[in-house]
Design a protein around this motif. Structure first.
Motif: not given
Length: 415
Positions: A30-37
Motif C-alpha cells: 500500500n505504500n505506492t498510494v499517495n495518502p496526502f491531500k
C-alpha cells in the motif's frame, strides 16, 4: 570519469543498496498510494528539546502557533495547502512516566477538523522528557508506550481516515547534535553512533506498538539528504572518506529496513514513505566545513542537483519519496522556490513516485539557542512578544510559491 560520477557509481554499485524486497513487493504494497491531500505541504515548527544551554525549547508557543492555530490554518488557503506537519511535543505530553496529557494536541486536531486540514504527526521532534535521554535503559519502552497512547488518543477523536506518523524526526541529525557536539541531551562527544543505535531501537519498537493498534498507519521517515564531497584534486583517502560519509547518511533507513543491525528487528515494510529534509547547506566539502554554493554559479561538478539526490535514494530503496522539509532564509527565498519548482519538475518527469514538498517552517521561527534571533525562512515572517504575535506575508516568496504551484499543476495536474 569525474569525481562526482565516481561517487555516484560507487553508490549505485554498493551491495548495501538493495533491500530484501523486489519490485513486485513494492508495487503490491500500500505504500505506492499517495495518502496526502495536497502535493504542497506546510510545516509548523514544534521542536521541544533542551538546547545547547540546557534550556527547554518550545517553539510551537514561541511562534504563537498553538495559540493561533486556526488562523494559521486559514492562511494556508492562500496557497491551497491542506496537508501540514505538526508535533505532539513529547516532553510536554508525558507529564510523568506513562501518564499523558494530550490536551494541547487535541486543540490542534480540532482546529484541523474545522479547517479540513490533514496533519502528519511527529511524536519526537528532537525533545523527550527531562528524565530521559536516548541512552537511558527505559527510553525505547517509554517511547513505544507513548506511541500506543497517542494512536489510541487520536483514534478516539478521529476514528477513520489516514493517520500518518513520523516516530522520530531526523534521527541522523539528532544523533549528531546530542551524541557528537553536545547540542542537546545527552550532551555527548563521539557517541553519535551509540545515540543513533538507541534512537532506532525506540523507533522500531514504536512502529511495532503503533501497528499493533492500527495496522493502517502510514510511516513517514524524515532524514537529512546530503552530499559530502572531497576537495578538488582529492587524494585516495579523502575520496574514500567522502564515499563513507555519504553512505553513513543511510544508516537510519538501513536499520529501519533490517539491512543492518538486524538485532533491532527492522523490516523492509517499515520503510513506507521516505521523507528527506534538504536545505541550502546540505552539500559540503569534507574536512573544511565549506558549503558548496547551492546556485552553483561556478558549475562545480561535485554539486548535485536536488533531483539527482532524490533519484539516488529512490534507486536505493524503491519507495515513494517526499521532500519533508525545505526552506531558505531571508532574501534568497524566492530563488530557492524557483529552484524547487525546477527540481520537482525533473523528478516528476522522471516518473518517480514523488508525493509532495513541505515548506518548513511555514511561519518563521526563532533560533533554538538564541530565541531573540528569527531565521526569516517562512512564507510568513513573524516575531512574538508577550503582547504581540505577528504574521507578515513575505510577498516575493508568496509570488514565487504561487508561480511554482501553477507551473507544476499545469504540467502534472498537482493539487
Amino acid at each position: 570519469m569525474t569525481q562526482t560520477e565516481m561517487l555516484l557509481n560507487v553508490h549505485s554499485n554498493s551491495p548495501k543498496i538493495q533491500l530484501g524486497c523486489n519490485d513486485n513487493d513494492t508495487q503490491n504494497s500500500n505504500n505506492t498510494v499517495n495518502p496526502f491531500k495536497t502535493f504542497w505541504m506546510a510545516g509548523f515548527e514544534c521542536a521541544d528539546h533542551l538546547n545547547a544551554f540546557g534550556h527547554r525549547v518550545d517553539l510551537i508557543n514561541e511562534t504563537g502557533h498553538l495559540r493561533f492555530v486556526g488562523d494559521d490554518y486559514k492562511r494556508l488557503s492562500l496557497f491551497g495547502i491542506k496537508t501540514v506537519r505538526e508535533g505532539i511535543r513529547w516532553s510536554f505530553a508525558e507529564q510523568s512516566p506513562y501518564r499523558y496529557n494530550f490536551t494541547e494536541v487535541e486543540q490542534l486536531i480540532i482546529a484541523a477538523k474545522e479547517n479540513n486540514i490533514q496533519q502528519i504527526w511527529d511524536l519526537c521532534h528532537f525533545g523527550f522528557p527531562d528524565d530521559l535521554t536516548p541512552l537511558h535503559p527505559m527510553f525505547a519502552r517509554r517511547f513505544a508506550a507513548l506511541c500506543s497512547a497517542f494512536v489510541l488518543f487520536f483514534r478516539r477523536i478521529n476514528p477513520s481516515g489516514v493517520l500518518i506518523i513520523t516516530p522520530i524526526n531526523e534521527v541522523s541529525f539528532l544523533s549528531w547534535l546530542g551524541g557528537d557536539v553536545r547540542g542537546t541531551a545527552p550532551y555527548c562527544i563521539r557517541q553519535g553512533w551509540e545515540v543513533k543505535y538507541h534512537l532506532m531501537k525506540a523507533y522500531i519498537e514504536g512502529i511495532e506498538a503503533i501497528r499493533q493498534i492500527d495496522s493502517a498507519v502510514r510511516i513517514l521517515t524524515t532524514e537529512p539528504l546530503v552530499n559530502i564531497v572531497p576537495p578538488l584534486n582529492a587524494d585516495p583517502n579523502q575520496f574514500a572518506e567522502a564515499v563513507r560519509l555519504n553512505e553513513d547518511q543511510f544508516q537510519v533507513t538501513d536499520m529501519l529496513s533490517g539491512r543492518i543491525c538486524p538485532e533491532l528487528k527492522g523490516k523492509p515494510e517499515y520503510l513506507d514513505i521516505l521523507g528527506y529534509n534538504y536545505y541550502y547547506n546540505n552539500q559540503w566539502i569534507i574536512g573544511t566545513g565549506d558549503v558548496l554554493p547551492w546556485r552553483n554559479e561556478t558549475n562545480d561538478e561535485r554539486f548535485l542537483p536536488l533531483s539527482k539526490l532524490l533519484s539516488v535514494v529512490y534507486q536505493r530503496y524503491k519507495r515513494p519519496i517526499v521532500l519533508s522539509e525545505t526552506s531558505h532564509p531571508r532574501e534568497d527565498r524566492p530563488l530557492w522556490i524557483k529552484m524547487l519548482a525546477d527540481e520537482c519538475a525533473a523528478v516528476l518527469s522522471s516518473g518517480l513516485p514523488f508525493f509532495g514538498v513541505c515548506w518548513y517552517p511555514m511561519i518563521d521561527r526563532p533560533d533554538w539557542d538564541n530565541t531573540n534571533i528569527w531565521h526569516e525562512s517562512g512564507l510568513w515572517d513573524g516575531a512574538s512578544t508577550p503582547d504581540e504575535i505577528r504574521r507578515i506575508l513575505h510577498k516575493p516568496s508568496a509570488a514565487a510559491f504561487m508561480n511554482a504551484q501553477a507551473r507544476l499543476k499545469a504540467a502534472f495536474s498537482l493539487i
